[in-house]
Design an enzyme around this catalytic site. Sequence first.
Site, PDB file in Angstrom:
ATOM      1  N   HIS A  27     -32.402 -28.864  35.553  1.00 33.69           N
ATOM      2  CA  HIS A  27     -30.940 -28.844  35.351  1.00 33.69           C
ATOM      3  C   HIS A  27     -30.281 -27.359  35.586  1.00 33.69           C
ATOM      4  O   HIS A  27     -29.388 -27.021  36.443  1.00 33.69           O
ATOM      5  CB  HIS A  27     -30.735 -29.182  33.955  1.00 33.69           C
ATOM      6  CG  HIS A  27     -30.677 -30.705  33.663  1.00 33.69           C
ATOM      7  ND1 HIS A  27     -29.427 -31.539  33.191  1.00 33.69           N
ATOM      8  CD2 HIS A  27     -31.502 -31.528  33.932  1.00 33.69           C
ATOM      9  CE1 HIS A  27     -30.176 -32.777  33.022  1.00 33.69           C
ATOM     10  NE2 HIS A  27     -31.228 -32.748  33.753  1.00 33.69           N
ATOM     11  N   ASP A  49     -23.394 -28.254  31.844  1.00 37.93           N
ATOM     12  CA  ASP A  49     -23.970 -29.507  31.981  1.00 37.93           C
ATOM     13  C   ASP A  49     -23.374 -30.540  31.360  1.00 37.93           C
ATOM     14  O   ASP A  49     -22.787 -30.521  30.227  1.00 37.93           O
ATOM     15  CB  ASP A  49     -25.529 -29.394  31.232  1.00 37.93           C
ATOM     16  CG  ASP A  49     -26.525 -30.281  31.873  1.00 37.93           C
ATOM     17  OD1 ASP A  49     -26.301 -31.498  31.618  1.00 37.93           O
ATOM     18  OD2 ASP A  49     -27.334 -30.015  32.648  1.00 37.93           O
TER      19      ASP A  49
END
Length: 459
Positions: free
Chosen positions: A23, A119
Amino acid sequence: MANTDQPTTDSHVAILAFPFGSHAGILLAVTRRLASASPTTLFSFFSTSQSNSSLFPSDLPSNIRVHDVADGIPEGYVFSGSPHEPLELFLVAAPEIFRKAIASAESDVGKKVTCMLTDAFFWFASDMAAEMKAIWVAFWAGGANSLSAHIYTDLIRDTVCVNEEDGCMEGTLGFISGMEKIRVKDTPEGVVFGNLDSVFSDTLHRMGLALPRADAVFLNSFEELENTLTNNLKSELKRYLNIGPLALLSSTSQTDTLVQDPHGCLDWIKKQGTASVAYIGFGTVATPPPGELLAIAEGLESRKVPFVWSLKEKNMVQLPKGFLERTREQGIVVPWAPQVELLKHEAMGVFVSHAGWNSVLESVSGGVPMICRPFFGDHRLNGRAVEAVWEIGVTLIDGVFTRDGFEKCLDRVLVQDDGKKMKSNAKKLREQAHKAVSENGSSVENFKRLLDAVVSTLN
């Protein structure tokens, strides 16, 4: 850990990274592109010290500042052994961790944050951004299919049964436009099965409810890959932007001399026949158990398929005795391989993968069919799309490697007629992917919209 040189800033963007898996690395790649496109914008990148130390080179642009944040693990904490534990501890502590870190960064530079780019897991950023009078832009690390599963979680739960014993797991999600071939059992854990009360399941559920409030949601994909889902998500979200495949964008700015290949994989594959090689790689997190590693090795050796196998050194002891010696001329087993470059090579015939989103997209970008062995999360969903939606590969029977099952998959993809169809379909998707990142392509235009969302201010 921060850069001392500061740009004359028009706006201040806080990047909140999820410090697990791939990520943070993807979010950094996007941040670098944004920073290059808007040199007068200050980007403050927040992640744990462990994550940051593995990500950041010495040549950062002057308008990116790097901030280490706490990992959320209480002092003296004793782990129970669950692989999700560090992740869940961080998610619980993340709101307070990021609040303090952002306040400190604002004080350091004397400028309030105008945009929170986070995120998507960080659903709480919606309220934080509202409090700070900033905009919220969210990054989803998967594809449109998994994003849809989380945005429509309540609808899915209300529409399908959740009792695995009555056979409803085989039912499809045809009530969601674009998911007609996706089965209930393909959905990620936490949607209708698994521990629905876990921290991670709760995070994903809250995320799905919060994302429609985001000023923009973007992901590493391209619109043409999932047209129907793209149009559907555009109706659910304020701005829905596909800006990938990022691997194609990054490769256009690199020369071959910059590609790391410490084990000579690229030299090896140059000597192989067209579309003949199997590449086996399961990402940084997942590894098949010993019995399945044995089945992979036996299948490769039996079928005499040329191969590159990326396998951690600690797992090489699980290979059959004498396997490396017997297959020395047939293939290579390495602890790390330049996956993107291998998948672009004309000799590559099939990618044997866990079906994580980045791997699927890299295979699509290279026009390479797949054999999927899902483990968790969106893997089953992606594997199903590979097999039934895009028809560019197969998923292992019962989702695990057996020697016989793996041999049949290799034969099907590399030898049989439907394998040729998979290759043709994969090539068509590759062409669409390259078009998306070319001048005036859909992903290039979407990146401009993302930049506009991120650097605009509410003043």
